[in-house]
Design an enzyme around this catalytic site. Structure first.
Site, PDB file in Angstrom:
ATOM      1  N   ASN A   1      -1.510   2.633  -2.993  1.00 50.01           N
ATOM      2  CA  ASN A   1      -1.112   1.679  -1.951  1.00 50.01           C
ATOM      3  C   ASN A   1      -0.524   2.478  -0.789  1.00 50.01           C
ATOM      4  O   ASN A   1       0.586   2.993  -0.885  1.00 50.01           O
ATOM      5  CB  ASN A   1      -0.056   0.719  -2.543  1.00 50.01           C
ATOM      6  N   TRP A   2      -1.288   2.572   0.290  1.00 49.58           N
ATOM      7  CA  TRP A   2      -0.852   3.407   1.422  1.00 49.58           C
ATOM      8  C   TRP A   2       0.224   2.717   2.264  1.00 49.58           C
ATOM      9  O   TRP A   2       0.798   3.323   3.141  1.00 49.58           O
ATOM     10  CB  TRP A   2      -2.045   3.759   2.313  1.00 49.58           C
ATOM     11  N   LYS A   3       0.454   1.447   2.012  1.00 48.73           N
ATOM     12  CA  LYS A   3       1.420   0.651   2.791  1.00 48.73           C
ATOM     13  C   LYS A   3       1.143   0.827   4.297  1.00 48.73           C
ATOM     14  O   LYS A   3       0.003   0.996   4.695  1.00 48.73           O
ATOM     15  CB  LYS A   3       2.849   1.043   2.431  1.00 48.73           C
TER      16      LYS A   3
ATOM     17  N   HIS B   1       2.891  -7.950  -3.913  1.00 41.60           N
ATOM     18  CA  HIS B   1       3.661  -6.699  -3.938  1.00 41.60           C
ATOM     19  C   HIS B   1       5.127  -7.012  -3.638  1.00 41.60           C
ATOM     20  O   HIS B   1       5.433  -7.943  -2.900  1.00 41.60           O
ATOM     21  CB  HIS B   1       3.105  -5.723  -2.894  1.00 41.60           C
TER      22      HIS B   1
ATOM     23  N   GLU C   1       7.208  -5.807  -1.730  1.00 44.37           N
ATOM     24  CA  GLU C   1       7.577  -5.883  -0.304  1.00 44.37           C
ATOM     25  C   GLU C   1       7.110  -7.198   0.308  1.00 44.37           C
ATOM     26  O   GLU C   1       7.766  -7.738   1.206  1.00 44.37           O
ATOM     27  CB  GLU C   1       7.019  -4.654   0.434  1.00 44.37           C
TER      28      GLU C   1
ATOM     29  N   GLU D   1       5.869  -3.610 -11.574  1.00 42.47           N
ATOM     30  CA  GLU D   1       6.567  -2.704 -10.669  1.00 42.47           C
ATOM     31  C   GLU D   1       8.027  -3.129 -10.550  1.00 42.47           C
ATOM     32  O   GLU D   1       8.361  -3.998  -9.721  1.00 42.47           O
ATOM     33  CB  GLU D   1       5.922  -2.748  -9.285  1.00 42.47           C
TER      34      GLU D   1
ATOM     35  N   GLY E   1       9.644   3.314  -4.472  1.00 42.18           N
ATOM     36  CA  GLY E   1      10.032   4.119  -3.312  1.00 42.18           C
ATOM     37  C   GLY E   1      11.422   4.709  -3.418  1.00 42.18           C
ATOM     38  O   GLY E   1      11.969   5.197  -2.429  1.00 42.18           O
TER      39      GLY E   1
ATOM     40  N   SER F   1       7.553   4.827  -8.237  1.00 37.94           N
ATOM     41  CA  SER F   1       7.825   6.270  -8.197  1.00 37.94           C
ATOM     42  C   SER F   1       6.988   7.064  -9.199  1.00 37.94           C
ATOM     43  O   SER F   1       7.476   8.031  -9.795  1.00 37.94           O
ATOM     44  CB  SER F   1       9.325   6.542  -8.377  1.00 37.94           C
TER      45      SER F   1
ATOM     46  N   GLY G   1       2.533   4.391  -4.715  1.00 38.65           N
ATOM     47  CA  GLY G   1       2.830   4.298  -3.287  1.00 38.65           C
ATOM     48  C   GLY G   1       2.879   5.688  -2.673  1.00 38.65           C
ATOM     49  O   GLY G   1       1.856   6.286  -2.344  1.00 38.65           O
ATOM     50  N   GLY G   2       4.087   6.226  -2.551  1.00 39.24           N
ATOM     51  CA  GLY G   2       4.293   7.495  -1.840  1.00 39.24           C
ATOM     52  C   GLY G   2       3.351   8.612  -2.257  1.00 39.24           C
ATOM     53  O   GLY G   2       2.783   9.309  -1.393  1.00 39.24           O
TER      54      GLY G   2
END
Ligand code: PEP
Length: 256
Positions: A10-12, A96, A98, A168, A174, A214, A235-236
């Site tokens: 997920n590149w956000k 998600h 967010e 998640e 994150g 993470s 993510g990251g």
């Protein structure tokens, strides 16, 4: 029933057109064309087309990070499932944390999106997970069960083959804090039990449940080694070719 690992990035709201295309091309090269792990990446909407081009011929699927539950019309700023399909998207991340906690999406809205995505031929990754205070109050099973139950309302047994659930924990997204393999396994097993109650043993055994929060190259292996963890939503670390490719490789090494 053996479940194929599914690793999704997920590149956000990251990358530019240039860096996103370079990332996709780097991943296509590093991950190669053969392997048993299913892989996907979800770039920002505006880069779906060029990233899709860069992924062409690879085994990396194109995903979206969200969608609207309507077909078209006065929904300023939103994107429909048909538009996503038109851009070559195969799967969409829904609910998600967010979207839930920054943009206030409710379980009911997320459910409408899940139903719409599936009925329009997109695969859905339904994200669920508790806040830190909910975990500390012992509320994880209730919160997660509620999110899964409402998120899947109206989804038939047959349509469940196009659903992945991503557990998640919000406190792990994150933050660099990962759920321990045991903590993650416990919730994954609970979700699988719930799927058996909601559907049947076949659906419970066949539905993939990703872990997200993470995940990095150095912790992916111990998480993926858990019996009810069937992949990762990353993510990251999905923004770095070597990190993401190493997570996929961990899945290849552990493939069931
Ligand atoms: C995510 O965005 O779904 C996620 C799990 O992020 P990170 O891997 O950075 O914690």
């Amino acid at each position: 029933m053996s479940r194929r690992f599914y690793i999704a990035g997920n590149w956000k709201m990251n990358t530019s057109r240039e860096s996103g295309v370079a990332l996709a091309a780097g991943l296509a090269k590093a991950i190669g064309s053969g392997g048993s792990v299913e892989v996907g990446v979800a770039p920002p909407f505006v880069y779906l087309l060029p990233v899709g081009e860069a992924l062409r011929g690879s085994r990396i699927g194109l995903m979206a990070q969200n969608m609207c539950c309507e077909d078209d019309g006065a929904f300023t700023g939103d994107i429909s499932s048909r538009m996503l399909k038109d851009a070559g998207v195969a799967a969409v991340i829904l609910g998600h944390s967010e979207r839930r906690h920054v943009f206030g999406e409710s379980d009911e809205l997320i459910n409408r999106k899940v139903v719409k995505a599936l009925s329009d031929g997109l695969k859905a990754v339904l994200c669920v997970g508790e806040l830190l205070e909910e975990r500390q109050a012992g509320g994880t099973p209730d919160v997660v069960s509620q999110q899964v139950k409402i998120g899947l309302e109206g989804v038939s047994r047959a349509a469940m083959s196009d659903v992945t659930i991503a557990y998640e924990p919000v406190w792990a997204i994150g933050t660099g804090v990962t759920a321990s393999p045991d903590q993650a396994q416990e919730v994954h097993a609970m979700i699988r039990g719930l799927l058996e109650n909601l559907y049947d043993a076949g659906v419970a055994a066949g539905t993939r449940i990703q872990y997200g929060g993470s995940v990095k190259a150095d912790n992916a292996r111990e998480l993926l080694a858990q019996p009810d963890i069937d992949g990762a939503l990353v993510g990251g670390a999905s923004l770095k070719v070597d990190q993401f490719a190493a997570i996929v490789q961990a899945g290849e090494d552990l493939s069931r």
